[in-house]
Design an enzyme around this catalytic site. Structure first.
Site, PDB file in Angstrom:
ATOM      1  N   ASP A 222       0.869  -1.158   0.000  1.00 25.84           N
ATOM      2  CA  ASP A 222       0.000   0.000   0.000  1.00 25.84           C
ATOM      3  C   ASP A 222       0.922   1.227   0.000  1.00 25.84           C
ATOM      4  OD1 ASP A 222      -2.075   1.773   0.049  1.00 25.84           O
ATOM      5  OD2 ASP A 222      -3.134   0.856   1.730  1.00 25.84           O
TER       6      ASP A 222
HETATM    7  C1  BGC Z   1      -4.985   3.341   0.072  1.00 20.02           C
HETATM    8  C2  BGC Z   1      -5.070   2.354  -1.062  1.00 20.02           C
HETATM    9  C3  BGC Z   1      -4.840   3.082  -2.366  1.00 20.02           C
HETATM   10  C4  BGC Z   1      -3.480   3.747  -2.312  1.00 20.02           C
HETATM   11  C5  BGC Z   1      -3.140   4.504  -3.567  1.00 20.02           C
HETATM   12  C6  BGC Z   1      -3.723   4.164   0.033  1.00 20.02           C
HETATM   13  O1  BGC Z   1      -3.784   5.216   0.945  1.00 20.02           O
HETATM   14  O2  BGC Z   1      -5.047   2.646   1.296  1.00 20.02           O
HETATM   15  O3  BGC Z   1      -6.331   1.740  -1.069  1.00 20.02           O
HETATM   16  O4  BGC Z   1      -4.934   2.183  -3.437  1.00 20.02           O
HETATM   17  O5  BGC Z   1      -3.475   4.683  -1.243  1.00 20.02           O
HETATM   18  O6  BGC Z   1      -3.899   5.652  -3.686  1.00 20.02           O
END
Ligand code: BGC
Length: 745
Positions: A222
């Protein structure tokens, strides 16, 4: 072409916010990744992962909370296909979704982007979405792996979960989708799982995901989840996002040189990035974009269909809905004019257009509108309420739109209560008091409390966040152009205090104990017989269905039931099948969803519906053997309109697993259950019972004792050698076979 150590170390770290590194010399293209999952959030150039910056317009489908209420995998597959086509057009190789975390608490700020409190439903729907997307040659990213069930302290909190709970509740959706669909990527979560950061969790990323489930794709982090790249790569992570992170690359080079990191681990991760980039290029050039894809209108139409199926009719007193078109209608509530179509955060899409309910309803019937409240500012509503009441009083029917404003729920933080804004509650009471024909239409991503106003509303429509075509979809359903067919994918409790995680959410000191174990959502409410306002699986429509002739195949591998449309209109029923396992020796939920099917039925039509049940439907995670186990015995198989409202049930008896050989450590109960020693011991116990009172309860007292311990008691110890012989004889397969044969007679 052989990559250098420096190239490998750079390849496993992103090259930009939404890109992996391309290495021209080695023919490795860069990958473009964007957020989803209910639409594309392609931020060309730079970006952010908080939903703040702009993105290229894309079709905004209902977020997962809505889509899940459709209980329709075929629909989710079509949404996946459409997303894949839009991704192809925008040059995107991987879409960051679906999010398949379980709704442990209704307070989780991101519940709008998760499917359900039930792992089975989540797995089936998530799998369909991935299947659709990947059929277009675009990769999915199954997220957030794992046990990311809250936003509070999401980057640091440790989810303290026992293994059975992980295996039965929090992992099965991931497991199902990985095994069935092989998503191109899995995204590890921010949080720790039992103390170990998900990004550095060898057990999760390698032992479970790859060794057990056979995942062949790439694990990415993530955004910002990697604290320390060296242990992450050693644990099975392949790509740190976002990048570039010069210090991570440098740390990897140093760790391989010093021997701290096995060079093979880095080679493997780099090879996976390379393979994914090449796979993306090949499939982009070999899969053609669907004929529909260039038509934004066709995707908007799909968004409308999806929104229709997401709507759940909770209550409909006196068949108030569907509405006749000839009446005067008050449309009250700013949400009718300014809809909230999605949640806030990284999944936020720039829609290609937005339909409002006010426009769609006005096109059908004469409407008088009153906003009732303003969005954003609170407590300024008394004059707006007065105006709404006046409009309501002079109309035949009121369509009252209320719900959670944007700031009330979002990625990044959790809610602290389930209530609607007080101004909305006051508005409902005031309007319903002057017009008994009031339909309350709810806009919310996470479940909201329907108290204390529930009984004052003649009809209640749970409209979630419906994406860009939600306004027209609502008009379709309210006026009966299409019958509602959504079912709740999560329970609506009476009180926050009733929710099973109440005392353990969101934890303290960076730790959250999943104290309720496997008893999540309806598994808890049904087991402890705690009433909820609306149970998991509930949803009304404009007709009625009846069930008959439930039959289960002898080995339990399928169930068949007849469902009939007995009402005045065509409609769609969701046949829900729940299994209750025998409760001997282990705690099991009262019932668990194990299969479902959505069926279309014309007026008077009956259909025989067959639901397949696999072994897992009868299994629990056995901590003693670290594996799935069918304990055998009598299972109840029930078909219901919800987890609480069971229409028919029957039983199936499955064989108990063969017991292992007896040893001195076997419990007395195992000796009693054994075909050879059982009758002997029972006879001995019978004699004892006749000699001294309470012989039978003596057996109860010792039944859990291992034989070795029993032998420590005076008068029993001298039997040691006889018991040894008995065990040897009992374990002899021929003797056991003969005893079983006679035992059966
Ligand atoms: C989120 C993810 C997301 C990623 C990219 C993170 O803060 O938890 O779900 O895909 O950011 O934006």
């Amino acid at each position: 072409m052989e990559l250098t150590l420096e190239e490998k170390a750079a390849l496993v770290v992103g090259a930009g916010f939404w890109r992996s590194l391309g290495i021209e010399r080695a023919g490795i293209p860069a990958l473009t990744i964007t957020d989803g999952p209910h639409g594309l959030r392609n931020q060309e150039g730079g970006g952010d992962h908080l939903g703040l910056g702009v993105s290229v317009p894309a079709t905004c489908y209902p977020p997962a909370a809505g889509l899940a209420s459709s209980w329709n995998p075929a629909l989710l597959e079509r949404v996946g296909i459409a997303l894949g086509d839009e991704a192809r057009e925008q040059g995107v190789s991987v879409v960051l979704g679906p999010g398949v975390n379980i709704k442990r608490s209704p307070l989780c700020g991101r519940n709008f982007e998760y499917f359900s409190e039930d792992p089975w439903l989540t797995g089936e729907l998530g799998a369909a979405w991935v299947r659709g997307l990947q059929s277009r040659g675009v990769g999915a990213s199954l997220k957030h792996f794992a046990a990311n069930n809250q936003e509070t302290d999401r980057m640091t909190v440790s989810a303290e979960v026992d293994e059975r709970t992980l295996r039965e509740i929090y992992l099965p959706a991931f497991e199902r989708i990985v095994i069935r669909e092989q998503p191109w990527t899995v995204m590890c979560s921010y949080n720790r799982v039992n103390g170990v950061p998900a990004a550095e969790n060898h057990w999760l990323l390698t032992e479970v995901l790859r060794d057990e489930w056979g995942f062949a794709g790439l694990v990415l982090s993530d955004w910002g989840a990697v604290d320390s790249i060296v242990p992450a790569i050693a644990a099975g992570l392949d790509l740190e996002m976002p990048g570039p992170q010069a210090q991570s690359t440098a740390a990897l080079i140093a760790a391989v040189r010093s021997g701290e990191l096995d060079a093979v681990a880095l080679d493997t991760a780099a090879a996976r990035v390379q393979r994914l980039a090449q796979l993306a290029t090949v499939s982009t050039s070999s899969t053609t974009v669907g004929a529909e894809s260039r038509s934004t209108a066709a995707h908007h139409q799909l968004a409308r269909e999806a929104a229709i199926e997401s709507i759940v009719l909770l209550r409909n007193q006196g068949d108030l809905l569907p509405l006749e078109t000839a009446q005067s209608i008050a449309v009250i509530g700013e949400f009718a004019r300014t809809p909230r179509i999605q949640g806030a955060g990284s999944s936020q899409v720039s829609p290609t257009r937005v339909d409002t309910a006010l426009d769609a309803i006005s096109a059908i019937a004469p409407v008088e509108f009153s906003p009732g409240y303003t969005l954003g500012r609170r407590g300024d509503g008394e004059s707006l309420i007065a105006d709404a009441v006046a409009v309501a009083a002079r109309s035949q029917t009121v369509l009252l739109f209320v719900g959670l404003p944007d700031g009330d729920e979002s990625e990044g933080y959790d809610r602290t209560h389930l209530d609607l804004p007080p101004a909305h509650v006051r508005l409902i009471s005031a309007v319903a008091a002057v017009n008994p024909r009031t339909v309350v239409i709810l806009t919310n991503g996470g479940v909201v409390s329907l108290e204390p106003w529930h009984d004052s509303a003649a009809a209640i429509v749970e409209a979630w966040l419906l994406g860009q075509a939600g306004g027209t979809a609502l008009a379709d359903v309210l006026f009966g152009r299409v019958a509602p067919s959504g079912r709740l994918a999560e329970s609506i409790p009476y009180r926050l205090q009733d929710t099973p995680s109440y005392l353990n959410f969101p934890g303290e000191n960076d730790e959250v104990r999943y104290g309720e174990g496997i008893f999540v959502g309806y598994r808890y409410y049904e087991s402890v017989e705690l009433p909820v306002r609306y149970p998991f699986g509930h949803g009304l429509t404009y007709t009625t269905f009846e069930y008959s002739q439930l039959e289960v195949a002898r080995g339990g591998e399928s169930a068949t039931v007849t469902v009939s449309n007995t009402g005045p209109r065509a409609g769609r029923e969701v046949v829900q099948l729940y299994v209750s396992a025998p409760t001997v020796g282990i705690a099991v939920p009262r019932r668990e969803l194990r299969a479902f099917e959505k069926v279309d039925l014309e007026v008077g039509e009956s259909r025989r519906v067959q639901l397949r049940l696999d072994r897992r439907a009868y299994s629990h995670w056995d901590t003693a053997t670290s594996g799935w186990r069918v304990q055998g015995g009598q299972y109840t198989v029930a078909v219901g309109r919800s987890a609480h409202n069971i229409a028919l049930s029957t039983t199936v008896t499955l064989p108990r697993p063969k017991p292992g050989p007896l040893t001195m450590d076997s419990r007395i109960q195992e000796f009693l259950d054994h075909p050879v020693t059982g009758p002997l011991l029972s006879r001995a116990a019978g004699n004892a019972a006749s000699l001294e009172e309470g012989g039978a309860s003596l057996l109860d007292m010792v039944s859990s004792m291992p034989m070795r311990r029993l032998l420590k008691f005076p008068g029993v110890g001298d039997q040691l050698s006889k018991i040894g012989v008995l065990i040897a004889v009992a374990n002899n397969p021929v003797v056991r076979g003969i005893a079983r044969f006679f035992g059966r007679k």
